[in-house]
Scaffold this active site. Structure first.
Site, PDB file in Angstrom:
ATOM      1  N   ASN A 167       0.803  -1.231   0.000  1.00 48.92           N
ATOM      2  CA  ASN A 167       0.000   0.000   0.000  1.00 48.92           C
ATOM      3  C   ASN A 167       0.831   1.274   0.000  1.00 48.92           C
ATOM      4  O   ASN A 167       0.309   2.345  -0.289  1.00 48.92           O
ATOM      5  CB  ASN A 167      -0.943   0.010   1.202  1.00 48.92           C
ATOM      6  CG  ASN A 167      -0.254  -0.379   2.490  1.00 48.92           C
ATOM      7  OD1 ASN A 167       0.363  -1.440   2.584  1.00 48.92           O
ATOM      8  ND2 ASN A 167      -0.335   0.471   3.489  1.00 48.92           N
ATOM      9  N   GLN A 195      -4.902  -3.755  -2.036  1.00 51.43           N
ATOM     10  CA  GLN A 195      -4.429  -2.751  -3.000  1.00 51.43           C
ATOM     11  C   GLN A 195      -4.336  -3.307  -4.419  1.00 51.43           C
ATOM     12  O   GLN A 195      -4.239  -2.540  -5.376  1.00 51.43           O
ATOM     13  CB  GLN A 195      -3.063  -2.196  -2.571  1.00 51.43           C
ATOM     14  CG  GLN A 195      -3.080  -1.473  -1.226  1.00 51.43           C
ATOM     15  CD  GLN A 195      -3.812  -0.135  -1.257  1.00 51.43           C
ATOM     16  OE1 GLN A 195      -4.061   0.433  -2.320  1.00 51.43           O
ATOM     17  NE2 GLN A 195      -4.172   0.378  -0.089  1.00 51.43           N
ATOM     18  N   SER A 215     -11.046  -4.978   0.623  1.00 46.81           N
ATOM     19  CA  SER A 215     -11.775  -3.902   1.281  1.00 46.81           C
ATOM     20  C   SER A 215     -12.560  -3.111   0.238  1.00 46.81           C
ATOM     21  O   SER A 215     -12.002  -2.705  -0.784  1.00 46.81           O
ATOM     22  CB  SER A 215     -10.765  -2.973   1.969  1.00 46.81           C
ATOM     23  OG  SER A 215     -11.435  -1.888   2.552  1.00 46.81           O
ATOM     24  N   HIS A 217     -13.855  -0.044   0.363  1.00 49.93           N
ATOM     25  CA  HIS A 217     -13.646   1.395   0.187  1.00 49.93           C
ATOM     26  C   HIS A 217     -12.378   1.744  -0.593  1.00 49.93           C
ATOM     27  O   HIS A 217     -12.169   2.891  -0.970  1.00 49.93           O
ATOM     28  CB  HIS A 217     -13.685   2.134   1.535  1.00 49.93           C
ATOM     29  CG  HIS A 217     -12.480   1.983   2.402  1.00 49.93           C
ATOM     30  ND1 HIS A 217     -11.461   2.920   2.421  1.00 49.93           N
ATOM     31  CD2 HIS A 217     -12.116   1.036   3.298  1.00 49.93           C
ATOM     32  CE1 HIS A 217     -10.541   2.536   3.313  1.00 49.93           C
ATOM     33  NE2 HIS A 217     -10.925   1.405   3.854  1.00 49.93           N
ATOM     34  N   THR A 253     -25.355  -9.530  12.542  1.00 48.57           N
ATOM     35  CA  THR A 253     -26.317  -9.291  11.462  1.00 48.57           C
ATOM     36  C   THR A 253     -25.602  -8.652  10.271  1.00 48.57           C
ATOM     37  O   THR A 253     -24.900  -7.653  10.428  1.00 48.57           O
ATOM     38  CB  THR A 253     -27.445  -8.362  11.971  1.00 48.57           C
ATOM     39  OG1 THR A 253     -28.052  -9.001  13.094  1.00 48.57           O
ATOM     40  CG2 THR A 253     -28.484  -8.095  10.902  1.00 48.57           C
ATOM     41  N   CYS A 342      -2.724   5.341   7.310  1.00 51.38           N
ATOM     42  CA  CYS A 342      -3.282   4.822   8.557  1.00 51.38           C
ATOM     43  C   CYS A 342      -2.438   5.255   9.748  1.00 51.38           C
ATOM     44  O   CYS A 342      -2.871   5.220  10.870  1.00 51.38           O
ATOM     45  CB  CYS A 342      -3.350   3.302   8.511  1.00 51.38           C
ATOM     46  SG  CYS A 342      -3.927   2.707   6.944  1.00 51.38           S
TER      47      CYS A 342
HETATM   48  N1  PLP Z   1      -4.571  -3.915   4.096  1.00 51.85           N
HETATM   49  C1  PLP Z   1      -4.049  -2.986   3.283  1.00 51.85           C
HETATM   50  C2  PLP Z   1      -2.945  -3.355   2.352  1.00 51.85           C
HETATM   51  C3  PLP Z   1      -4.543  -1.674   3.306  1.00 51.85           C
HETATM   52  O1  PLP Z   1      -4.024  -0.747   2.498  1.00 51.85           O
HETATM   53  C4  PLP Z   1      -5.585  -1.355   4.219  1.00 51.85           C
HETATM   54  C5  PLP Z   1      -6.078   0.044   4.336  1.00 51.85           C
HETATM   55  O2  PLP Z   1      -5.321   0.954   4.539  1.00 51.85           O
HETATM   56  C6  PLP Z   1      -6.106  -2.371   5.032  1.00 51.85           C
HETATM   57  C7  PLP Z   1      -5.566  -3.633   4.947  1.00 51.85           C
HETATM   58  C8  PLP Z   1      -7.226  -2.108   5.997  1.00 51.85           C
HETATM   59  O3  PLP Z   1      -8.435  -2.007   5.308  1.00 51.85           O
HETATM   60  P1  PLP Z   1      -9.780  -1.466   6.003  1.00 51.85           P
HETATM   61  O4  PLP Z   1      -9.673   0.020   5.989  1.00 51.85           O
HETATM   62  O5  PLP Z   1     -10.888  -1.986   5.145  1.00 51.85           O
HETATM   63  O6  PLP Z   1      -9.836  -2.046   7.371  1.00 51.85           O
END
Ligand code: PLP
Length: 392
Positions: A167, A195, A215, A217, A253, A342
């Protein structure tokens, strides 16, 4: 650049919702009788409708990701949960089987040192649960070599987790080759493919993995929804105890509205992947070339040395800190990130850049630009002009 312009170049952190996801979610947001609000576990017609929809979305996601069967798809609250569940659930599941068979040796898990924290911290949690953790280091460009993985495998290794694409720097791993190494040592293989989806072809069967995380989003779907792929027969103990939803693998749920958006976004991302990769790579190559021509700027990784995502450029700016760069670019209307979004509140260089051997001082000036399906050539040109102004 127009005053008040907003150019979003942080698509590896999150993406705006696509039209397809929005339309898929709309029926579930209606109020009262007009809304498809039923609990997918209820027996009555509202529940049965929700259940029917849920299973249709499961089928769509399974097909888009080329899973073997729809029931291999478990909907989660995101990739963090999917990663946690994969590592902990599979290792605890294998341990239970081995213990029953009289094998009481300590189980081991292997992770690469450039995994997302959702995987790295799950590995730490496994250590608390009595497992041993081994790390496989990437090369200088962020690629994990199957040969190096083979060297850390033991006959007590239960599970290997290596991401499909990183990422922060966008390095792409040879998932199929890594999975083969794990399997030939008798271990299972999980990949965090968050990613990779929508950027490179994703084919779970061809990859030969036992588990994978996604994921919504990150591919223009809603936040708070993800997918855990669990190949049929994979040992797994759910740590979310409750009503036994998702065939006992994830109680709670189901968020059918979010899952509708997730399914539409995943299908769209897969259908649009080739077009996006082509358009994005041309923009990425231009950005990479023009940025690295600037004397203070150096490439964090060499995108011409092996496989990289088509939408991520990571550079280091000497004499400036990421935070300063991000805020100054933001004032000019551009959203980018440094290190990992993050953990971007922290001034420490990210664990990924550290694992690549990038010195602390240099890593502190790192900037990640991640392009999205809506990024235009004009956005890239405008960004380059703003960037030149900030680093001048
Ligand atoms: N794994 C990777 C490689 C990511 O880039 C991210 C998000 O930054 C995640 C996991 C976590 O995803 P989520 O935001 O859906 O918990």
């Amino acid at each position: 650049m127009d005053q008040g312009r907003f150019v979003y170049l942080d698509n590896a952190a999150t993406t705006p919702l696509c039209q397809q996801a929005l339309e898929a979610m709309a029926p579930y947001l209606g109020v009262g009788a007009s809304g498809a609000f039923g609990n997918a576990n209820s027996l009555h017609s509202a529940g049965r409708r929700a259940f029917g929809d849920l299973e249709r979305y499961r089928m769509q996601v399974s097909r888009a990701l080329k899973a073997g069967r729809p029931d291999e798809i478990v909907f989660t609250s995101g990739a963090t949960e999917a990663d946690n569940a994969a590592l902990v659930g599979i290792c605890v599941g294998i341990r239970a089987q081995r213990n029953q068979a009289g094998d009481h040796r300590q189980g081991r898990v292997v992770v690469s040192s450039i995994e997302h924290d959702a995987v790295l911290h799950s590995a730490r949690m496994l250590r608390e649960l009595g497992f041993a953790v081994d790390y496989v280091e990437p090369d200088r460009q962020g690629h994990v070599s199957p040969d190096l993985l083979a060297q850390v495998m033991t006959d007590a290794t239960y599970l290997v987790s290596v991401m499909a694409a990183n990422n922060e720097v966008g390095s792409v791993n040879n998932v199929a080759a890594l999975a083969r190494v794990a399997h030939s040592a008798g271990a299972l293989f999980h990949t965090d493919a968050v990613q990779a989806l929508g950027k490179i072809p994703v084919d779970l069967k061809a990859w030969g993995v036992d588990a994978a995380s996604f994921s919504a989003h990150k591919v223009e779907g809603p936040k708070g929804v993800g997918v855990l792929y669990l190949k049929t027969g994979t040992p797994f103990v759910s740590y979310l105890a409750g009503g036994g939803q998702e065939r006992g693998r994830r109680s709670g749920t189901q968020n059918v509205c979010g899952i509708a958006g997730c399914s539409a976004a995943v299908v769209h991302a897969v259908e649009d992947q080739q077009r996006f990769a082509r358009a994005s790579q041309a923009q990425r190559d231009l950005l990479y070339r023009r940025l690295t021509e600037i004397p203070r700027v150096s490439a964090t990784v060499d995108v011409n040395s092996g496989e990289f995502l088509p939408n991520i450029v990571n550079v280091c700016v000497s004499g400036m800190e990421s935070q300063t760069l991000i805020l100054q670019l933001d004032l000019l209307g551009f959203c980018v990130s440094g290190g990992s979004a993050c953990s971007s509140n922290s001034l420490d260089p990210s664990h990924v850049l550290t694992a690549l051997g990038i010195e602390r001082k240099r890593a502190q000036g790192s900037l990640r630009i991640s392009l999205g399906p809506d990024t235009t050539d004009q956005d890239v040109e405008d960004f380059l002009a703003a960037f030149a102004q900030v680093v001048a």
